[in-house]
Write a protein that holds these residues in place. Structure first.
Motif, PDB file in Angstrom:
ATOM      1  N   THR A 183      -6.753  -1.144   6.614  1.00 49.72           N
ATOM      2  CA  THR A 183      -5.582  -0.121   6.829  1.00 49.72           C
ATOM      3  C   THR A 183      -5.162   0.100   5.361  1.00 49.72           C
ATOM      4  O   THR A 183      -4.507   1.210   5.360  1.00 49.72           O
ATOM      5  CB  THR A 183      -4.526  -1.060   7.519  1.00 49.72           C
ATOM      6  OG1 THR A 183      -5.015  -1.492   8.843  1.00 49.72           O
ATOM      7  CG2 THR A 183      -3.225  -0.401   7.652  1.00 49.72           C
ATOM      8  N   GLY A 226      -3.648   0.989  12.517  1.00 54.80           N
ATOM      9  CA  GLY A 226      -3.736   1.119  10.758  1.00 54.80           C
ATOM     10  C   GLY A 226      -5.257   1.189  10.422  1.00 54.80           C
ATOM     11  O   GLY A 226      -5.437   1.922   9.486  1.00 54.80           O
ATOM     12  N   ALA A 237      -4.486   3.666   4.216  1.00 50.91           N
ATOM     13  CA  ALA A 237      -3.572   4.583   4.960  1.00 50.91           C
ATOM     14  C   ALA A 237      -2.377   4.693   3.942  1.00 50.91           C
ATOM     15  O   ALA A 237      -1.398   5.718   4.271  1.00 50.91           O
ATOM     16  CB  ALA A 237      -3.377   3.940   6.168  1.00 50.91           C
ATOM     17  N   THR A 238      -1.909   3.482   3.059  1.00 51.84           N
ATOM     18  CA  THR A 238      -1.050   3.991   2.209  1.00 51.84           C
ATOM     19  C   THR A 238      -0.702   5.034   1.476  1.00 51.84           C
ATOM     20  O   THR A 238       0.136   5.336   0.926  1.00 51.84           O
ATOM     21  CB  THR A 238      -0.782   2.550   1.459  1.00 51.84           C
ATOM     22  OG1 THR A 238      -1.823   2.381   0.679  1.00 51.84           O
ATOM     23  CG2 THR A 238      -0.688   1.305   2.266  1.00 51.84           C
TER      24      THR A 238
END
Length: 725
Positions: free
Chosen positions: A378, A554, A381-382
């Motif tokens: 995940t 995510g 994805a930030t």
């Protein structure tokens, strides 16, 4: 509901000729309607209320002569030469004359007149204005435009054709058939019967045909983007095959237990069909829920896809039992056609049981490893960035991509995403003063190459200025420039100043969708908890399912960012120009994966609940649920992954990223979350997994999707007959 579906399935089995005739008649009628009334799809997106859309609407009123679509012919002289040489200038002038005579063209402007020649004199841009908007430009007009300039090319000039007019609808063809072929192989292996596999596939294809024909028949009544039918086809195929698989599998099990054909079909539709209706309803609700975002093109996409899923459900519970009536016992492998086989119907060994026993024994390490792995995936994805794709991110070798690359080479990347500043005052004097003020204000702005002199409307109260950034349309620096220009424009209060253009519009769309995504995610997660609470009459099972869904989303976002934005392993997937993800992919993916995740949750956990209610320990119920459901869920997930992966082979970057994200999302949710983490968590929770406060139990209706009450009723009705025998 289970009783109603039982009667529906049994009736369809008995009146199979009528049911099949009705569905085929509907398919032919809608197919004829599609041919007669099919409207054009749009490659443009509209989003009312944004600054860029308001500016576009104003330009259409104030500059009606420029309301049609545009094209850009890019010309480059051979290396070492310039277009300013007399011979080359004459050849360029001849090309401008040729472009002016093309069908559907209002005007083609000489680059020497407009100043659209590169500083080194080697590159030039011919602006072509069409009379009609892009959706109304005919194929023959577009072909004539693309084929213009053959004489200039013969003389040694490089000529590329780009612009809005080259936006085309993605073609659906042989590449998607590969995914369907793989799905067919999975069905054959799962059923051990070519007849059963073929019947299941035929049922799904008829459903897809009805859904797509209906969509195209209605396409003249609303604006449909070119991506919409592809999404509908993608989902319709995947869920159509899966839902048919679930009911066919239960029908086979009923035959092996000794039921007659009509009774086996009725029970299959009453039990597995109930789960299909619930699962389909969750997908439909999630997709229709995209309307809460209040973005028209996304609403249409969601409703169109939801409609094809609804058709897939209707086909599975009506047409499928009718087709089963035609093939009878041939749905079974040859070795099981001789008579009832209780051992085959209720296996107690196999990979599903072995896997479940291992997962429940090692539940704590499995949960920790699974959560940490998905959490790590995940992280990328930030860094997720969103944008609408531009011509520079199109398929390599396509005409728009070649033109965009040549423009960037000759003029700089910013020329492929020029911005438009609209200045509107109450009087010509007010507009002129505002133009002067904003032009002065923008001088020295970082990453701004040039501001062109204004074009004025007929009454001179509206001015249009072109702004050329120094970076490409999807570059983060261009987004910063758009915000900076709007901040400076807001300080000019003598006139209304708005920034638009494809680049600014894409940024507005992306920001609107980013703002709406948390709201939609909360809505979807809340809905999943409520629906599963109704189904399983439990608090912890729905919460566990929702948390698993968040892990799936995510990790899917993270992997998609790694490949399509950051370029890792991009070459293996044919992604030659990594960049921001298409704006509507994340929110669309949330809706789709929610529905599909709930499918697998229901099909696995409902069997666990059934066995627990019938007296098994929580541990044994978990093993039984996995053991009986693993084979079918595995096949269903492989089919969905295959169908979605087939769309990854398309050249269109939007469709490619959608196919990839959905294939990865389904694989993660089915194999990592639902078949690994879920049984481990259920084993860890034990009996508490099925706890529900007494007061809440009285409030919640009993949604018997597995048809437990129906089976008791039917079994009690059979007992006197059995005694008489």
């Amino acid at each position: 509901m289970a009783t109603l579906l039982y009667r529906l399935g049994r009736g369809a089995f008995r009146r199979r000729k009528v049911v099949v005739a009705l569905w085929l008649g509907l398919l032919l009628a809608l197919g004829g309607g599609a041919l007669a009334f099919m409207g054009p799809t749009s490659s443009n997106f509209t989003i009312p209320g944004t600054e860029s859309q308001r500016a576009i609407d104003m330009l259409a009123e104030e500059f009606p002569e420029a309301s049609g679509t545009t094209g850009t012919i890019v010309v480059a002289a051979p290396e070492g030469e310039t277009l300013t040489a007399p011979q080359r200038q004459a050849q360029l002038g001849q090309l401008v004359k040729e472009a002016n005579e093309l069908p559907g063209v209002l005007a083609a402007l000489d680059p020497f007149t407009t100043g659209s020649v590169s500083p080194d004199g080697r590159y030039a841009l011919i602006s072509v204005q069409f009379t009609e908007q892009v959706d109304k430009v005919t194929d023959s007009q577009r072909t004539a435009y693309e084929q213009s300039g053959s004489a200039a090319q013969a003389a040694g000039l490089q000529v590329e054709h780009g612009g809005e007019v080259m936006n085309s609808e993605p073609e659906v063809g042989s590449t998607e058939a590969i995914g369907v072929a793989v799905a067919m192989v999975v069905l054959v292996v799962t059923f051990g019967s070519l007849v059963a596999a073929g019947m299941t596939m035929l049922n799904a294809l008829i459903g897809v045909g009805v859904g797509m024909a209906g969509l195209y028949a209605l396409s003249n009544t609303f604006e449909m983007t070119s991506v919409t039918p592809v999404l509908a086809l993608m989902l319709g195929l995947a869920v159509g095959i899966d839902y048919s698989l679930f009911i066919s599998s239960r029908y086979r099990q009923n035959l092996l237990e000794g039921f007659d054909g009509d009774e086996a079909a009725g029970r299959a539709v009453g039990t597995a069909g109930s789960a299909v209706v619930f699962a389909g309803a969750t997908v439909v609700i999630a997709l229709a829920g995209l309307a809460v975002v209040q973005i028209p093109f996304l609403t249409v996409m969601g409703l169109a896809a939801a409609a094809t899923v609804a058709v897939a459900v209707l086909v599975a519970i009506t047409l499928l039992p009718a087709l089963l009536g035609f093939i009878g016992a041939r749905v079974l492998p040859r070795k099981h056609r001789s008579g009832p086989d209780k051992a085959a119907a209720e296996p107690t060994q196999g990979f599903g049981f072995t896997w479940a026993r291992w997962v429940t024994r090692a539940r704590i390490p499995v949960i920790i490893a699974g959560v940490l792995a998905l959490g790590a995936l995940t992280l990328p994805a930030t860094d997720m960035r969103l944008a609408l794709p531009d011509a520079g991110s199109g398929p390599a070798g396509s005409a728009p991509r070649e033109a965009a690359d040549l423009i960037a080479e000759g003029f700089g990347p910013g020329f492929t995403g020029r911005l438009a500043l609209v200045v509107s005052g109450d009087s010509p004097e007010q507009t002129a003063a505002a133009v002067q003020e904003i032009t002065t204000e923008l001088q020295g702005t970082e990453n701004l190459l040039a501001v062109t002199p204004p074009n004025l409307s007929g009454d001179q109260t509206t001015a249009l200025l072109s702004i050329i950034p120094g970076t490409s349309p999807t570059d983060e620096a261009t987004e910063d420039l758009v915000h900076t220009i709007r901040e400076k424009a807001a300080a000019v209060d003598s006139a209304d100043i708005m920034l638009t253009g494809a680049t600014a519009f894409g940024i507005d769309v992306s920001e609107s969708l980013s703002d709406a995504m948390p709201i939609y995610l909360i809505l979807v997660v809340g809905l999943s908890i409520l629906l599963l609470m109704l189904v399983f009459r439990s608090i912890l099972v729905p919460v566990k399912a929702a948390l698993g869904f968040l892990l799936t989303v995510g990790a899917t976002f993270g992997i998609t960012v790694l490949v399509f934005q950051q370029g890792n392993l991009a070459g293996l997937l044919g992604v030659d120009s990594p960049g921001p993800l298409v704006s509507f992919l994340p929110i669309l993916l949330i809706g789709i994966l929610f529905g599909l995740a709930m499918d697998y949750e229901v099909f696995l956990v409902s069997r666990m609940r059934e066995d627990f209610v019938h007296g098994d320990t929580a541990q044994q119920a978990t093993i039984n649920g996995m053991g009986h459901g693993a084979r079918v869920v595995t096949a269903a997930a492989l089919i969905m992954v295959s169908v979605f992966a087939g769309f990854m082979l398309m050249d269109d970057p939007i469709i490619k990223s959608m196919g990839f994200a959905m294939a990865i999302g389904v694989a993660i949710d089915a194999f990592v979350v639902r078949m690994t983490i879920v049984p481990a968590v259920m084993s860890l929770l034990g009996k508490s997994a099925w706890w529900l406060p007494g007061w809440l139990s009285k409030i919640l209706p009993n949604v018997d999707i597995e048809g437990e009450a129906l089976r008791k009723q039917l079994d009690s009705a059979r007992t006197p007959d059995a005694a008489q025998v």
